[in-house]
Scaffold this motif. Structure first.
Motif, PDB file in Angstrom:
ATOM      1  N   LEU A  10     -10.541 -15.921  39.463  1.00 53.96           N
ATOM      2  CA  LEU A  10     -11.111 -15.311  38.266  1.00 53.96           C
ATOM      3  C   LEU A  10     -10.234 -15.595  37.053  1.00 53.96           C
ATOM      4  O   LEU A  10      -9.011 -15.643  37.148  1.00 53.96           O
ATOM      5  CB  LEU A  10     -11.234 -13.800  38.448  1.00 53.96           C
ATOM      6  CG  LEU A  10     -12.243 -13.299  39.482  1.00 53.96           C
ATOM      7  CD1 LEU A  10     -12.139 -11.787  39.618  1.00 53.96           C
ATOM      8  CD2 LEU A  10     -13.660 -13.694  39.080  1.00 53.96           C
ATOM      9  N   THR A  11     -10.861 -15.744  35.898  1.00 53.82           N
ATOM     10  CA  THR A  11     -10.113 -15.862  34.648  1.00 53.82           C
ATOM     11  C   THR A  11      -9.790 -14.458  34.157  1.00 53.82           C
ATOM     12  O   THR A  11     -10.378 -13.461  34.621  1.00 53.82           O
ATOM     13  CB  THR A  11     -10.928 -16.584  33.572  1.00 53.82           C
ATOM     14  OG1 THR A  11     -12.096 -15.792  33.272  1.00 53.82           O
ATOM     15  CG2 THR A  11     -11.359 -17.961  34.049  1.00 53.82           C
ATOM     16  N   ILE A  12      -8.887 -14.352  33.207  1.00 52.72           N
ATOM     17  CA  ILE A  12      -8.539 -13.037  32.675  1.00 52.72           C
ATOM     18  C   ILE A  12      -9.745 -12.401  31.990  1.00 52.72           C
ATOM     19  O   ILE A  12      -9.936 -11.178  32.040  1.00 52.72           O
ATOM     20  CB  ILE A  12      -7.333 -13.130  31.702  1.00 52.72           C
ATOM     21  CG1 ILE A  12      -6.872 -11.730  31.275  1.00 52.72           C
ATOM     22  CG2 ILE A  12      -7.664 -13.985  30.501  1.00 52.72           C
ATOM     23  CD1 ILE A  12      -6.377 -10.878  32.420  1.00 52.72           C
ATOM     24  N   GLY A  13     -10.594 -13.247  31.383  1.00 51.95           N
ATOM     25  CA  GLY A  13     -11.799 -12.720  30.748  1.00 51.95           C
ATOM     26  C   GLY A  13     -12.754 -12.108  31.751  1.00 51.95           C
ATOM     27  O   GLY A  13     -13.324 -11.038  31.521  1.00 51.95           O
ATOM     28  N   LYS A  14     -12.922 -12.773  32.898  1.00 56.96           N
ATOM     29  CA  LYS A  14     -13.830 -12.263  33.931  1.00 56.96           C
ATOM     30  C   LYS A  14     -13.253 -11.005  34.582  1.00 56.96           C
ATOM     31  O   LYS A  14     -13.994 -10.081  34.931  1.00 56.96           O
ATOM     32  CB  LYS A  14     -14.090 -13.340  34.980  1.00 56.96           C
ATOM     33  CG  LYS A  14     -14.954 -14.483  34.472  1.00 56.96           C
ATOM     34  CD  LYS A  14     -15.213 -15.522  35.549  1.00 56.96           C
ATOM     35  CE  LYS A  14     -16.099 -16.647  35.025  1.00 56.96           C
ATOM     36  NZ  LYS A  14     -16.357 -17.686  36.050  1.00 56.96           N
ATOM     37  N   ILE A  15     -11.937 -10.978  34.749  1.00 60.85           N
ATOM     38  CA  ILE A  15     -11.304  -9.775  35.301  1.00 60.85           C
ATOM     39  C   ILE A  15     -11.526  -8.586  34.366  1.00 60.85           C
ATOM     40  O   ILE A  15     -11.916  -7.500  34.795  1.00 60.85           O
ATOM     41  CB  ILE A  15      -9.798 -10.009  35.528  1.00 60.85           C
ATOM     42  CG1 ILE A  15      -9.581 -10.980  36.691  1.00 60.85           C
ATOM     43  CG2 ILE A  15      -9.076  -8.689  35.812  1.00 60.85           C
ATOM     44  CD1 ILE A  15      -8.139 -11.393  36.887  1.00 60.85           C
ATOM     45  N   ALA A  16     -11.289  -8.821  33.078  1.00 61.07           N
ATOM     46  CA  ALA A  16     -11.463  -7.750  32.091  1.00 61.07           C
ATOM     47  C   ALA A  16     -12.902  -7.251  32.078  1.00 61.07           C
ATOM     48  O   ALA A  16     -13.159  -6.045  32.027  1.00 61.07           O
ATOM     49  CB  ALA A  16     -11.057  -8.245  30.710  1.00 61.07           C
ATOM     50  N   SER A  17     -13.845  -8.190  32.137  1.00 57.13           N
ATOM     51  CA  SER A  17     -15.259  -7.816  32.130  1.00 57.13           C
ATOM     52  C   SER A  17     -15.606  -6.978  33.360  1.00 57.13           C
ATOM     53  O   SER A  17     -16.261  -5.936  33.255  1.00 57.13           O
ATOM     54  CB  SER A  17     -16.125  -9.074  32.085  1.00 57.13           C
ATOM     55  OG  SER A  17     -17.496  -8.748  32.145  1.00 57.13           O
ATOM     56  N   ALA A  18     -15.163  -7.436  34.543  1.00 52.10           N
ATOM     57  CA  ALA A  18     -15.463  -6.716  35.783  1.00 52.10           C
ATOM     58  C   ALA A  18     -14.825  -5.328  35.781  1.00 52.10           C
ATOM     59  O   ALA A  18     -15.442  -4.347  36.213  1.00 52.10           O
ATOM     60  CB  ALA A  18     -14.965  -7.520  36.983  1.00 52.10           C
TER      61      ALA A  18
END
Length: 365
Positions: free
Chosen positions: A287-295
Motif C-alpha cells: 500500500l502507498t501512504i495515500g491508500k493507507i491514510a484513506s483506508a
C-alpha cells in the motif's frame, strides 16, 4: 449585502495598497485569488513590500502596472481599488474570506479531477487514494493558514485547564495520551503515545519489533479502538502470535501442534480476550501512504458510527510502504521522508497516535 469572492479580493488588495503594513497579518497567497489579474497584483505588492516599499506602495505599483497593464487590469483599475474598500479595519475579514474561497476552489478542483479520471476509466483505488492525499494536504495546509501563532499565555491557560480536568478525571488523560505496557517507556514518552504524534519502533531484523508493537496495541486497546496495518505478516500469522502471548502458550508448541489440554484452554481464553478487544487488522500488501491514510480514515468513520473511538494506529513496517505510482523510482531516504510526513499528517488530521515499526540495517552502526 452578500459580498462575492471578487469583492473580497478587491477589498483585500485595496487595503494592501492603502496600508502595506496589513500584509504582516494576511495569510492569503496568490493561489487563493480567483482572478489571475488579482493574483498577479497580490504577488507584485508582496514583492515591492519585501523591497522596502511602504507609504508609496500605490505609486510604485501603478508604475509597474503601466509597463504591463493587461496583466493587472490597467492602471486606472488598480488606482481605484483603495477607494472601493468598505473599511480598512475589515482587512482580517477580507483575508479570511479570500483564503477560504481559495481552499474551496482547490477542493472542488481535486474532486472534479477525480470525477473526470473515473469517467475516463482510471483505476478506482488509485484515483481515490490520490484524491484523499490531495484533500489531506489541503486540510493540513488550511489548518496551518488559520493564524498558527498562539499567545504563550493563552496556550498556558489551555494546558492548565486540560491538566486540571485530567487530575480530577484521570480517564480524561487517555483521550490525549495512550500509556504503554512498560512504565519506563511510558515515562520516557511523557505519559505514553500522544494523539497527533508518531512513535517509531526501530530495530534490526528479528529483534522483536512487531512483538513489542503488538504489546503496545494490546495495551492501547484498553483505552480505545486500534487499527493495525500489517504490511509484512498475514493476519492469521499475526493473530497466532497474539494468541500465544495472550494465552501464555509457547508459540513453538502451537506451530508443532504439541499442545496440552491446559494449552488448549489457555488458547480458548486468549481467543475470548482478543475477540473482546476493539482491534482491527488489515494485511493488504504494497500500500502507498495515500491508500493507507484513506483506508484508516474510512475505518475510523465507520467505527465512530458504531460508537467505537479509534485512538491508535500501528503500521508494520515503514519500509514496506510502497512509493506513489506517479513517482516512479525514488531514493529510499526520500521515500521514507515522504512516508514520515504522510504519517504525521494522518496522526494530526485523524486525531490518533501512530506506532510505526521501522527496520534498521547495519549501515547505521
Amino acid at each position: 449585502m452578500n459580498r462575492t469572492p471578487w469583492d473580497n479580493e478587491r477589498a483585500l488588495l485595496g487595503c494592501a495598497l492603502l496600508d502595506p503594513s496589513v500584509l504582516a497579518d494576511c495569510t492569503a497567497t496568490a493561489e487563493d485569488f480567483t482572478r489571475p489579474q488579482h493574483a498577479a497584483l497580490w504577488k507584485l505588492i508582496h514583492t515591492l513590500h519585501a523591497e522596502g516599499v511602504g507609504e508609496a506602495m500605490i505609486v510604485e505599483v501603478c508604475a509597474r502596472v503601466a509597463q504591463s497593464p493587461v496583466d493587472y487590469d490597467g492602471v486606472s483599475y488598480v488606482a481605484g481599488l483603495p477607494n472601493g474598500i468598505p473599511t480598512i479595519e475589515g482587512v482580517h475579514t477580507y483575508n479570511r474570506e479570500v483564503t477560504a474561497h481559495g481552499y474551496r476552489v482547490r477542493a472542488y478542483d481535486a474532486l472534479s479531477a477525480a470525477a473526470e479520471a473515473l469517467k475516463a476509466g482510471g483505476p478506482v483505488d488509485e484515483v481515490l487514494a490520490g484524491t484523499e492525499r490531495r484533500l489531506m494536504d489541503l486540510s493540513l495546509s488550511r489548518a496551518q493558514s488559520l493564524d498558527p501563532w498562539v499567545k504563550l499565555g493563552a496556550a498556558a491557560n489551555r494546558v492548565l485547564d486540560r491538566l486540571t480536568r485530567e487530575a480530577e478525571h484521570p480517564e480524561e488523560r487517555t483521550k490525549s495520551v495512550i500509556p504503554t505496557p512498560w512504565p519506563t517507556l511510558t515515562r520516557m514518552l511523557r505519559g505514553g503515545c500522544r494523539i497527533g504524534e508518531v512513535v517509531v519502533i526501530a530495530g534490526r531484523p528479528g529483534t522483536g519489533k512487531t512483538a513489542a508493537a503488538m504489546q503496545m496495541v494490546a495495551e492501547a486497546s484498553n483505552y480505545g479502538g486500534v487499527l493495525v496495518v500489517s504490511l509484512e505478516m498475514r493476519t492469521d500469522a499475526l493473530v497466532e502470535r497474539e494468541m500465544a502471548r495472550a494465552g501464555g502458550v509457547d508459540h513453538t508448541r502451537i506451530a508443532e501442534l504439541t499442545l496440552s489440554q491446559a494449552d488448549w484452554r489457555n488458547l480458548m481464553m486468549a481467543v475470548n480476550a482478543l475477540d473482546a478487544a476493539p482491534v482491527y487488522v488489515m494485511d493488504t500488501p504494497a500500500l502507498t501512504i495515500g491508500k493507507i491514510a484513506s483506508a484508516v480514515r474510512q475505518k475510523i468513520a465507520k467505527l465512530a458510527a458504531q460508537g467505537v473511538v479509534v485512538r491508535t494506529v500501528m503500521v508494520d513496517y515503514l519500509q514496506l510502504i510502497a512509493a506513489e505510482a506517479q513517482r516512479g523510482r525514488v531514493e529510499e531516504t526520500q521515500l521514507l521522508a515522504d512516508i514520515s510526513k504522510g504519517l504525521v499528517s494522518l496522526a494530526k488530521l485523524a486525531g490518533v497516535a501512530i506506532i510505526a515499526v521501522a527496520q534498521m540495517n547495519r549501515n547505521v552502526e
